[in-house]
Write an enzyme that holds these catalytic residues in place. Sequence first.
Site, PDB file in Angstrom:
ATOM      1  CD  GLN A 166     -11.201   6.470   1.502  1.00 28.35           C
ATOM      2  OE1 GLN A 166     -11.969   6.387   0.406  1.00 28.35           O
ATOM      3  NE2 GLN A 166     -10.195   7.186   1.132  1.00 28.35           N
ATOM      4  N   GLY A 197      -4.203   7.529   0.491  1.00 28.01           N
ATOM      5  CA  GLY A 197      -2.737   7.625   0.273  1.00 28.01           C
ATOM      6  C   GLY A 197      -2.147   6.126  -0.071  1.00 28.01           C
ATOM      7  CG  HIS A 198      -3.830   4.071  -2.674  1.00 34.99           C
ATOM      8  ND1 HIS A 198      -4.804   3.788  -3.649  1.00 34.99           N
ATOM      9  CD2 HIS A 198      -4.360   4.069  -1.577  1.00 34.99           C
ATOM     10  CE1 HIS A 198      -5.833   3.527  -2.944  1.00 34.99           C
ATOM     11  NE2 HIS A 198      -5.852   3.830  -1.635  1.00 34.99           N
ATOM     12  CG  ASP A 255      -4.043   3.594   6.104  1.00 39.93           C
ATOM     13  OD1 ASP A 255      -3.979   4.143   4.910  1.00 39.93           O
ATOM     14  OD2 ASP A 255      -4.456   4.077   7.156  1.00 39.93           O
ATOM     15  CE  LYS A 301      -7.235   1.030  -0.150  1.00 40.28           C
ATOM     16  NZ  LYS A 301      -6.829   0.827   1.403  1.00 40.28           N
TER      17      LYS A 301
END
Length: 381
Positions: free
Chosen positions: A222, A40-41, A13, A16
């Site tokens: 990650q 989750g990007h 988080d 990225k």
Amino acid sequence: MAVSVLLGLQWGDEGKGKIVDFLAPQFQVVARFQGGPNAGHTLEFDGQKHVLHQIPSGIFRPHIKNIVGNGLVIDPIVFRREVENLRQHAPEISQNLFISKKAHLILPTHRVLDAAYEKVKGEKKIGSTLRGIGPTYQNKIGRQGLRIGDLLTPNFDEKYQYLKAHHHQLLHQLGYEYDTQAEEATFLEAIAFLKTLQLCDTEYLINDAIAQGESILAEGAQGAMLDIDFGSYPYVTSSNTIVAGALTGLGIAPQHIGEVLGIFKAYCTRVGSGPFPTELQEATGEKLRQIGREFGATTGRPRRCGWLDLPALKYAVMLNGVTQLLMMKADVLNDFEEIQVCTHYEQEDGSRTDRLPYCLQDVPVRPVYQRFEGWQQDLGA
Ligand code: IMO
Ligand code: MG
């Protein structure tokens, strides 16, 4: 042209997706190399927010080839949903999307196993995203897994039934109640959908691109502190999130790696369990969470927040050979009167170190802070 690798240096988080989206125009290929739907990007396209879980963040740019590498674990149900959502904005999207035949498949029973193992662990649970990541990598390393390429073989159903039966057995032994019947139908439909996409030997695709001098960005998921080898084990994810993961997760040789872009936030967050020396459990942590909108993009869970941890950051820089550091979300600190940064850890015997001890949860450390006066103005102005 060398491959640039972009990775998170903390517990995920770090922002990225936003940076890949910003840098994407410079690249001809964007490739994910590990993880799966636990990521989750978040990025913005046409003024709308999108959260990508398994698809590389270059997908909104029509000139970019997007590769889902062999190092990933893929949930067909989530994948189908992602592609279908994206198609509403850009119908041609799957033409630029290439999926490795060697990536592993997450079955509905992998997700159930994830939940069952967490339940067994009780208070010691990892705080997994419950996306089936751990059990799928477990099967990969245990040489039992199913791969995307297996979908194209005549005996796929036999292989699927075999692994599913094995999972049912394990779940029975654990005494875990579940029902995957409804989901199985969705899974089988999603598999049929996956077969309509470009499934290929992406190691050739990426090495051909390297040979032709194309510019390539490997997009990590990650962060270094969640790495299976170097993170705060066992409170980690099940893949190598550091730069080494890009080599095995895409099939590229080390001499092709050029820039390593390391992303970190001006403070720290962590979702799930595990040691977090600079965690702030009082009002300051809550202030960071509210101003930084620190709630999970995948699970919606509130993120634990704390001050910047330099020993952990320096460790991540070392492991990754970072050539460029990118700091995110400094503006979240705009109206803090005082900002603290952890420079060292004080150990149980009173000694100080700026190195990461073997195991932080069994032998806790006390963070040593340097205090700074806040800038107390809008950085965006
Ligand atoms: P992105 O790419 C933050 C965390 C989970 C849990 C641990 C193991 O968005 O930065 P897993 O489901 O992988 O078995 O969970 O890792 N975790 C993440 N935390 N961002 C992520 O991805 C994460 N992916 C996994 O919360 O503590
Ligand atoms: Mg995340």
